[in-house]
Design a protein around this motif. Structure first.
Motif, PDB file in Angstrom:
ATOM      1  N   LEU A 281       0.832  -1.195   0.000  1.00  0.00           N
ATOM      2  CA  LEU A 281       0.000   0.000   0.000  1.00  0.00           C
ATOM      3  C   LEU A 281       0.867   1.245   0.000  1.00  0.00           C
ATOM      4  CD1 LEU A 281      -2.603  -1.072   2.701  1.00  0.00           C
ATOM      5  CD2 LEU A 281      -2.944  -1.048   0.227  1.00  0.00           C
ATOM      6  N   ALA A 282       0.398   2.284  -0.666  1.00  0.00           N
ATOM      7  CA  ALA A 282       1.073   3.585  -0.671  1.00  0.00           C
ATOM      8  C   ALA A 282       0.015   4.657  -0.836  1.00  0.00           C
ATOM      9  CB  ALA A 282       2.103   3.675  -1.793  1.00  0.00           C
ATOM     10  N   VAL A 283       0.281   5.818  -0.275  1.00  0.00           N
ATOM     11  CA  VAL A 283      -0.680   6.922  -0.337  1.00  0.00           C
ATOM     12  C   VAL A 283       0.063   8.235  -0.444  1.00  0.00           C
ATOM     13  CG1 VAL A 283      -0.832   7.305   2.173  1.00  0.00           C
ATOM     14  CG2 VAL A 283      -2.781   7.887   0.722  1.00  0.00           C
ATOM     15  N   ARG A 284      -0.556   9.189  -1.116  1.00  0.00           N
ATOM     16  CA  ARG A 284      -0.092  10.575  -1.160  1.00  0.00           C
ATOM     17  C   ARG A 284      -1.289  11.466  -0.865  1.00  0.00           C
ATOM     18  NH1 ARG A 284       3.610   7.950  -1.003  1.00  0.00           N
ATOM     19  NH2 ARG A 284       5.549   7.958  -2.221  1.00  0.00           N
ATOM     20  N   HIS A 285      -1.094  12.365   0.079  1.00  0.00           N
ATOM     21  CA  HIS A 285      -2.178  13.255   0.502  1.00  0.00           C
ATOM     22  C   HIS A 285      -1.646  14.671   0.567  1.00  0.00           C
ATOM     23  CE1 HIS A 285      -5.172  14.677   3.809  1.00  0.00           C
ATOM     24  NE2 HIS A 285      -5.593  15.002   2.594  1.00  0.00           N
ATOM     25  N   ARG A 286      -2.207  15.543  -0.256  1.00  0.00           N
ATOM     26  CA  ARG A 286      -1.847  16.965  -0.246  1.00  0.00           C
ATOM     27  C   ARG A 286      -3.089  17.772   0.097  1.00  0.00           C
ATOM     28  NH1 ARG A 286       1.993  18.128  -5.513  1.00  0.00           N
ATOM     29  NH2 ARG A 286       3.679  16.715  -4.966  1.00  0.00           N
ATOM     30  N   THR A 287      -2.992  18.570   1.139  1.00  0.00           N
ATOM     31  CA  THR A 287      -4.133  19.381   1.546  1.00  0.00           C
ATOM     32  C   THR A 287      -4.080  20.730   0.855  1.00  0.00           C
ATOM     33  OG1 THR A 287      -2.885  20.176   3.457  1.00  0.00           O
ATOM     34  CG2 THR A 287      -4.295  18.260   3.773  1.00  0.00           C
ATOM     35  N   GLY A 492       8.420  14.061  -0.673  1.00  0.00           N
ATOM     36  CA  GLY A 492       8.303  14.278   0.752  1.00  0.00           C
ATOM     37  C   GLY A 492       6.898  14.163   1.261  1.00  0.00           C
ATOM     38  N   ASP A 493       5.968  13.688   0.459  1.00  0.00           N
ATOM     39  CA  ASP A 493       4.582  13.642   0.851  1.00  0.00           C
ATOM     40  C   ASP A 493       4.149  12.229   1.206  1.00  0.00           C
ATOM     41  OD1 ASP A 493       3.517  16.096  -1.571  1.00  0.00           O
ATOM     42  OD2 ASP A 493       4.663  16.268   0.239  1.00  0.00           O
ATOM     43  N   GLY A 494       4.918  11.591   1.992  1.00  0.00           N
ATOM     44  CA  GLY A 494       4.502  10.281   2.436  1.00  0.00           C
ATOM     45  C   GLY A 494       5.154   9.148   1.694  1.00  0.00           C
ATOM     46  N   GLY A 498       3.257   2.381   3.436  1.00  0.00           N
ATOM     47  CA  GLY A 498       2.436   2.597   4.610  1.00  0.00           C
ATOM     48  C   GLY A 498       2.542   3.970   5.196  1.00  0.00           C
ATOM     49  N   ASP A 499       3.363   4.868   4.696  1.00  0.00           N
ATOM     50  CA  ASP A 499       3.484   6.201   5.235  1.00  0.00           C
ATOM     51  C   ASP A 499       2.434   7.105   4.623  1.00  0.00           C
ATOM     52  OD1 ASP A 499       5.540   5.407   6.737  1.00  0.00           O
ATOM     53  OD2 ASP A 499       7.120   6.243   5.470  1.00  0.00           O
ATOM     54  N   THR A 500       2.129   8.161   5.345  1.00  0.00           N
ATOM     55  CA  THR A 500       1.226   9.184   4.845  1.00  0.00           C
ATOM     56  C   THR A 500       1.961  10.495   4.828  1.00  0.00           C
ATOM     57  OG1 THR A 500       0.358   9.738   7.017  1.00  0.00           O
ATOM     58  CG2 THR A 500      -0.772   7.993   5.813  1.00  0.00           C
ATOM     59  N   GLY A 501       1.463  11.445   4.060  1.00  0.00           N
ATOM     60  CA  GLY A 501       2.104  12.748   3.979  1.00  0.00           C
ATOM     61  C   GLY A 501       1.087  13.835   3.896  1.00  0.00           C
ATOM     62  N   ASN A 502       1.526  15.041   4.205  1.00  0.00           N
ATOM     63  CA  ASN A 502       0.633  16.187   4.175  1.00  0.00           C
ATOM     64  C   ASN A 502       1.459  17.405   3.867  1.00  0.00           C
ATOM     65  OD1 ASN A 502      -1.281  18.109   4.481  1.00  0.00           O
ATOM     66  ND2 ASN A 502      -1.439  17.945   6.712  1.00  0.00           N
ATOM     67  N   LEU A 517      -4.173  10.113  -3.437  1.00  0.00           N
ATOM     68  CA  LEU A 517      -3.908   8.960  -4.295  1.00  0.00           C
ATOM     69  C   LEU A 517      -3.602   7.781  -3.392  1.00  0.00           C
ATOM     70  CD1 LEU A 517      -2.473  11.570  -6.012  1.00  0.00           C
ATOM     71  CD2 LEU A 517      -2.173   9.707  -7.633  1.00  0.00           C
ATOM     72  N   LEU A 518      -4.335   6.697  -3.591  1.00  0.00           N
ATOM     73  CA  LEU A 518      -4.156   5.474  -2.808  1.00  0.00           C
ATOM     74  C   LEU A 518      -3.921   4.323  -3.782  1.00  0.00           C
ATOM     75  CD1 LEU A 518      -4.281   3.955  -0.080  1.00  0.00           C
ATOM     76  CD2 LEU A 518      -6.747   3.738  -0.438  1.00  0.00           C
ATOM     77  N   ALA A 519      -2.803   3.626  -3.608  1.00  0.00           N
ATOM     78  CA  ALA A 519      -2.431   2.527  -4.498  1.00  0.00           C
ATOM     79  C   ALA A 519      -2.292   1.248  -3.688  1.00  0.00           C
ATOM     80  CB  ALA A 519      -1.125   2.830  -5.226  1.00  0.00           C
TER      81      ALA A 519
END
Length: 522
Positions: A281-287, A492-494, A498-502, A517-519
C-alpha cells in the motif's frame, strides 16, 4: 494695394513717377527695441539670498518626502502580497536591508505568548551561518537582547559613540547598533569572533512588535564594513517595521490556525497504512490552502479481506474536516459489518449523511478485496475486488500488461438523492497489478476539463516504466510529477510503504482542493 497716382496740376504731367512708398526712407520711424528684462537678483545679495535658499530647501525636502513615500508604498505593496509566514518574513528582511543599505540579515521569531512558531530566517545567510550566530551568548547578541528586554552594555555612550550603542529611534523604536564590532570592547569576545568568521563588521537591530499581540521577534541587518544607518534610513525603517510587524502577526495567526486544522485532520486520518500480507500500500495526501474534507482508508477485514476507500465531503475548513472524520469513522464501522457488499456500505453511509448532515453531500468509493484461489493449472492466486462508487472518479488498474479504467456505475453523490443505490462492479486483478484510487481534486488541480484531466492521468500511467509500475510509491510520485508538473515533488509527501504525507500546496490559487492517491499492489 494700388500705387499712388501723381497729382494733376494745371495740366502739367509729371515726367517721373513718385516712389511706391508713402514715407521716404529717411523719414521712417526707427524700429523699437524690446525693453530689457529685469535683472535677476544676485545670489550674493544679503536681502535676497536667504529667501532663495529657504525656497530651495523646502523644494528639496518635499522631493525627499515624495521619494520616501514612494519607496515605502512600493515596499509595503510587495509585503501585503505575501500570503504565507515564511514569504512575509523574507520580504520584510529584503526590504529592511534595502532601506538601511545592508546586504545580509536575519529575523528571529519568538512570540511573547509562547505559542510559537519559534524560528530564525536569514537573508544571505546559510544554515551554517545561522548556526554560528546562535552560538552567541544571549546577553551579547543584539536580537536576543531585544527579545529579552535587556539593556545594552555601553548604552550610556549613546548611539553616536564609537562603540556599542542603544537608542530610541525617530519614532520611539528601540534600536541597537554596533557600528564597529571588531573595536567594540563591550561585546563578548565570542561575538567578535563570529562576526569576523562570517565577514560582517557592523549590525543594526530593531524589535518586531504588533499592537494586538505584543512582541513577535527581532530583526538584525549586517554590514560588510563598519557603518551605521543614517537618521533618514532609521526613520524609514521604523515606519516600515511597524507595518511589517502587523502583517507578520496576521500571518502567524493564520499559520497557527492552519496547523491546528492540519493536526486535527491528521488525527482523523490513519497515521500509517496497515501491513497486509500479499499487498503493498502507498498513499499521497496533499491538503489545499483552505483545508478540505477528503479522506482515504485501508482497513483489514475478516477472513483476510481488505477494504479500500477514498472520498470527500463538500466545503472546506474545520467544519468540513469534522464532517469528514465522522463519515470516515462510520464507513469503517459499516465496512466491518457488511464490507463484502460495497453497495450496502455506501447505502448506510448515505442514510447517515442525510439524517445527520442534511445540508452536505459527499462522494465516496469503496472496494472490497479478497484473495481468490489459483485457477486450475495456474501458478498463483489472484485478487477479486468488488467496487461501488457514489459520484466518485473511476479507479485505474495499472499492471505490467495493461492500464484500464474500472467503469463504475454512474451515480450521484451521497446526500443528493432521497435514496441512493447503484450497482457494484467486480474486477479480477492478476498478480503484480495495482489498483489506483484517487480524489477528484487531482483532476481539478490541473485546471483542465475533467475529461482532459482524466486523459492526462491515464496517459501518465501508460507512460510509466515497468520498474515504476512495480513500485506503488514510485508510481504515485510519477503520477504527481506528470499530472501536476507545476507543483512540488511528492517525494516528501509520504514516500514509503504505509506512510502518509501532508504537504501544503505552494501555489497561489486559494481554491485548490485536496489531492489523495491510494495505491494497492496485489
Amino acid at each position: 494695394m494700388s500705387a499712388q497716382q501723381p497729382p494733376k496740376l494745371a495740366g502739367i504731367e509729371p515726367t517721373s513717377p513718385l516712389p511706391q512708398h508713402t514715407v521716404p526712407p529717411a523719414a521712417a520711424a526707427p524700429r523699437r527695441q524690446p525693453a530689457p528684462s529685469p535683472r535677476p537678483p544676485a545670489v550674493d545679495d544679503p536681502a535676497l539670498a536667504r529667501p532663495v535658499e529657504q525656497l530651495a530647501a523646502v523644494q528639496d525636502r518635499l522631493a525627499g518626502w515624495i521619494s520616501d513615500l514612494t519607496t515605502l508604498h512600493d515596499l509595503t505593496e510587495r509585503l501585503v502580497r505575501t500570503d504565507t509566514l515564511e514569504s512575509a518574513v523574507r520580504e520584510a528582511l529584503r526590504a529592511g536591508a534595502a532601506l538601511v543599505g545592508a546586504r545580509r540579515g536575519l529575523i528571529a521569531l519568538e512570540p511573547a505568548d509562547g505559542l510559537g512558531p519559534d524560528t530564525t530566517v536569514g537573508l544571505g545567510l546559510g544554515a551554517a551561518d545561522l548556526g554560528h550566530i546562535e552560538t552567541l551568548p544571549r546577553d551579547s547578541a543584539s536580537h536576543a537582547r531585544l527579545l529579552d528586554g535587556l539593556p545594552e552594555p555601553g548604552a550610556g555612550s549613546g548611539a553616536g559613540a564609537p562603540g556599542t550603542g542603544e537608542d530610541a529611534g525617530p519614532g520611539g523604536l528601540r534600536e541597537i547598533t554596533h557600528p564597529h564590532i571588531a573595536r567594540d570592547e563591550d561585546l563578548d569576545p565570542r561575538h567578535r569572533e563570529v562576526a569576523a568568521r562570517l565577514g560582517y563588521a557592523a549590525s543594526h537591530a530593531v524589535p518586531l512588535t504588533a499592537r494586538s499581540t505584543g512582541r513577535l521577534g527581532a530583526a538584525v541587518w549586517l554590514y560588510d564594513e563598519p557603518a551605521r544607518p543614517t537618521e533618514r534610513q532609521r526613520h524609514l525603517l521604523g515606519l516600515y517595521v511597524r507595518h511589517a510587524a502587523e502583517h507578520i502577526a496576521r500571518q502567524i495567526d493564520l499559520a497557527r490556525a492552519r496547523l491546528a486544522v492540519d493536526t486535527v485532520r491528521e488525527g482523523l486520518l490513519p497515521a500509517r497504512l496497515p501491513r497486509v500480507p500479499g499487498v503493498r500500500l502507498a498513499v499521497r495526501h496533499r491538503t489545499g490552502p483552505r483545508g478540505g474534507g477528503d479522506w482515504y482508508d485501508a482497513l483489514p477485514l475478516p477472513e483476510g479481506a481488505l477494504g479500500l476507500s477514498v472520498g470527500g465531503v463538500t466545503g472546506s475548513g474545520p467544519d468540513a474536516v469534522a464532517a469528514m472524520g465522522r463519515l470516515r469513522a462510520s464507513m469503517r464501522a459499516y465496512a466491518v459489518m457488511e464490507g463484502e457488499d460495497p453497495v450496502a456500505v455506501l447505502s448506510d453511509l448515505e442514510l447517515l449523511l442525510r439524517l445527520t448532515e442534511p445540508a452536505r453531500s459527499a462522494t465516496a468509493l469503496f472496494g472490497y478485496a479478497e484473495r481468490t484461489p489459483p485457477a486450475r493449472g495456474g501458478p498463483r492466486a489472484g485478487t477479486r475486488v468488488v467496487l461501488a462508487g457514489a459520484g466518485h472518479c473511476p479507479p485505474l488498474i495499472v499492471g505490467p500488461e495493461r492500464t484500464e479504467v474500472v467503469e463504475t456505475a454512474l451515480s450521484a453523490p451521497l446526500g443528493m438523492l432521497a435514496c441512493w443505490e447503484a450497482p457494484s462492479v467486480e474486477v479480477d486483478l492478476a498478480p503484480g497489478e495495482t489498483l489506483l484510487l484517487y480524489s477528484d481534486g487531482l483532476l481539478h488541480r490541473t485546471g483542465e476539463p475533467l475529461d482532459r484531466a482524466f486523459a492526462r492521468l491515464r496517459a501518465a500511467a501508460v507512460a510509466a516504466a515497468p520498474a515504476v509500475r512495480a513500485d506503488p510509491d514510485a508510481l504515485l510520485d510519477h503520477l504527481l510529477r506528470t499530472v501536476l508538473p507545476g507543483e512540488r515533488d511528492g517525494a516528501g509527501d509520504g514516500a514509503g510503504d504505509g506512510d502518509t504525507g501532508n504537504a501544503e500546496n505552494a501555489g497561489n490559487a486559494g481554491d485548490r482542493e485536496d489531492v489523495v492517491l491510494l495505491a494497492a499492489r496485489f
